[in-house]
Design an enzyme around this catalytic site. Structure first.
Site, PDB file in Angstrom:
ATOM      1  N   ALA A 164      14.346   7.610   4.225  1.00 34.30           N
ATOM      2  CA  ALA A 164      13.468   8.561   4.922  1.00 34.30           C
ATOM      3  C   ALA A 164      13.740   9.926   4.305  1.00 34.30           C
ATOM      4  O   ALA A 164      14.337  10.798   4.921  1.00 34.30           O
ATOM      5  CB  ALA A 164      13.734   8.569   6.419  1.00 34.30           C
ATOM      6  N   LEU A 176       9.512  13.372   1.885  1.00 30.86           N
ATOM      7  CA  LEU A 176       8.714  14.057   0.864  1.00 30.86           C
ATOM      8  C   LEU A 176       9.343  15.340   0.308  1.00 30.86           C
ATOM      9  O   LEU A 176       8.644  16.345   0.132  1.00 30.86           O
ATOM     10  CB  LEU A 176       7.320  14.391   1.431  1.00 30.86           C
ATOM     11  CG  LEU A 176       6.397  13.215   1.681  1.00 30.86           C
ATOM     12  CD1 LEU A 176       5.418  13.526   2.798  1.00 30.86           C
ATOM     13  CD2 LEU A 176       5.623  12.860   0.431  1.00 30.86           C
ATOM     14  N   CYS A 203       2.917   7.558   2.674  1.00 35.08           N
ATOM     15  CA  CYS A 203       4.327   7.841   2.958  1.00 35.08           C
ATOM     16  C   CYS A 203       4.639   7.448   4.404  1.00 35.08           C
ATOM     17  O   CYS A 203       3.970   7.900   5.328  1.00 35.08           O
ATOM     18  CB  CYS A 203       4.660   9.305   2.748  1.00 35.08           C
ATOM     19  SG  CYS A 203       6.389   9.627   3.188  1.00 35.08           S
ATOM     20  N   LYS A 238      -2.209   4.683  -3.710  1.00 29.51           N
ATOM     21  CA  LYS A 238      -1.082   3.847  -3.249  1.00 29.51           C
ATOM     22  C   LYS A 238      -1.188   3.632  -1.746  1.00 29.51           C
ATOM     23  O   LYS A 238      -1.202   4.590  -0.967  1.00 29.51           O
ATOM     24  CB  LYS A 238       0.248   4.515  -3.610  1.00 29.51           C
ATOM     25  CG  LYS A 238       1.454   3.619  -3.298  1.00 29.51           C
ATOM     26  CD  LYS A 238       2.702   4.150  -3.962  1.00 29.51           C
ATOM     27  CE  LYS A 238       3.906   3.275  -3.708  1.00 29.51           C
ATOM     28  NZ  LYS A 238       5.104   3.776  -4.384  1.00 29.51           N
ATOM     29  N   THR A 273       6.502   1.492   1.070  1.00 26.04           N
ATOM     30  CA  THR A 273       7.592   0.814   1.786  1.00 26.04           C
ATOM     31  C   THR A 273       7.185   0.387   3.198  1.00 26.04           C
ATOM     32  O   THR A 273       6.233   0.908   3.776  1.00 26.04           O
ATOM     33  CB  THR A 273       8.810   1.747   1.858  1.00 26.04           C
ATOM     34  OG1 THR A 273       8.368   3.016   2.343  1.00 26.04           O
ATOM     35  CG2 THR A 273       9.449   1.932   0.503  1.00 26.04           C
TER      36      THR A 273
END
Ligand code: RRO
Length: 320
Positions: A72, A75, A130, A165, A193
């Site tokens: 985690a 970003l 994300c 993505k 993920t």
């Protein structure tokens, strides 16, 4: 008889072989990404960059698990202006570069895409997935309508190939992939993920500061492989496989499932930089031993057998 070649052209990105690193794992430093390329990758992918510098979450941001890793990071990145210079350096070193990026709004996505295009990237990877941010950014992953809008806005700003993505943490990844394609995506990367959590039994609290994190590595592979399988049936554009690729066999599985290229992430921590060259060499041996001369000949080959198996399985299932 034609000569065996690992070279691929994925939506306009030409690579000497179909193996890249996954965004994030090796950051964005030009010397490190150059090392990825020198170790045998066909192209490199930067850590995701946003419109402004961002520190990310506090430590701990990474947990190693027996089945992979949970991160985690939140970003962290130095912002698109700084990044643009780093991309110029990479390009001067002759490295085919995919710039991964994100924004907090449609306008921000477009603005960052414009800067990275100006810096000379060879392709862009729009991070619509994300898992470690709240707000509208986190919501983008499962919102097909917004994925289409953001993709279309980015395509308006660039002539580069745009890979979108996607997140595996959605009910129907096919719908999100179709939306990205509708918005003009040149390829789909599947997948980011998986949302997970780790708890410290001694302290009786979540290990990560952010509580939840993104699971990568071996445990993610079957899920990401299924995402590639489904997405490649849902869209016409190429698919790039990402999730638990550590060996050439993993890469071949992804190609057979419908991926035109693969990205290697968590395996770099276990196997080091040589993983890129090892995968490319193993793929070349597999192709030679099985009579393939082009990577494209392998792409999606398992689908026909899959259709037969599925229709037999469906016939055998008992109706109640
Ligand atoms: O920085 C992160 O926390 C992060 C990102 Br941007 C991403 O796309 N995937 C992930 O697992 N972590």
């Amino acid at each position: 008889m034609s000569k065996l070649s690992l070279a691929v052209d994925v939506a306009g990105l030409r690579m000497r072989n179909p193996v890249m690193n996954a965004a994030g794992v090796l950051g964005m430093s030009p010397p490190i990404l150059k090392r990825v390329y020198d170790s045998g990758a066909g192209a490199v992918v930067t850590k995701s960059v946003g419109p402004a510098p961002r520190t990310g979450h506090g430590n701990p941001t990474l947990v190693q698990l027996s089945c992979g890793a949970l991160n985690a990071m939140g970003l962290p990145n130095p912002g698109a202006d700084y990044y643009a210079d780093e991309i110029r350096k990479l390009k001067r070193m002759g490295v085919p570069t995919v710039a991964s990026f994100f924004g907090g709004s449609v306008q921000e996505f477009a603005e960052v895409a414009r800067k990275l295009t100006g810096a000379g990237a060879d392709a862009l990877e729009l991070n619509a997935s994300c898992p470690n941010v709240a707000e509208e950014l986190g919501m983008l992953a499962s919102d097909a309508c917004n994925v289409e809008k953001v993709t279309a806005a980015v395509k308006d700003e660039t002539d580069l190939p745009v890979f979108v993505k996607l997140s595996p943490n959605v009910t129907d990844i096919k719908a999100v992939a179709r939306a990205a394609e509708q918005g003009g995506a040149d390829a789909i990367t599947a997948a980011n993920t998986l949302l997970g959590i780790a708890i410290d039994v001694g302290f009786r609290r979540p290990v990560l500061t952010n509580v939840t994190g993104g699971l990568s590595g071996p445990a993610a592979k079957p899920v990401a492989l299924r995402c590639v399988w489904e997405v490649s049936q849902a869209v016409e554009v190429p698919v790039i496989g990402c999730g638990g690729v550590a060996t050439w066999e993993d890469a071949v599985e992804y190609l057979l499932a419908g991926a035109s290229a693969v990205q290697v992430g968590t395996a770099v921590t276990a196997h080091g930089f040589k993983v890129f060259g090892d995968i490319a060499e193993g793929l070349e041996r597999y192709m030679a031993e099985n009579g393939f001369t082009r990577v494209e000949e392998v792409v999606g080959l398992a689908h026909e057998a899959g259709r037969d198996q599925k229709s037999k399985a469906d016939k055998c299932s008992i109706r109640v």
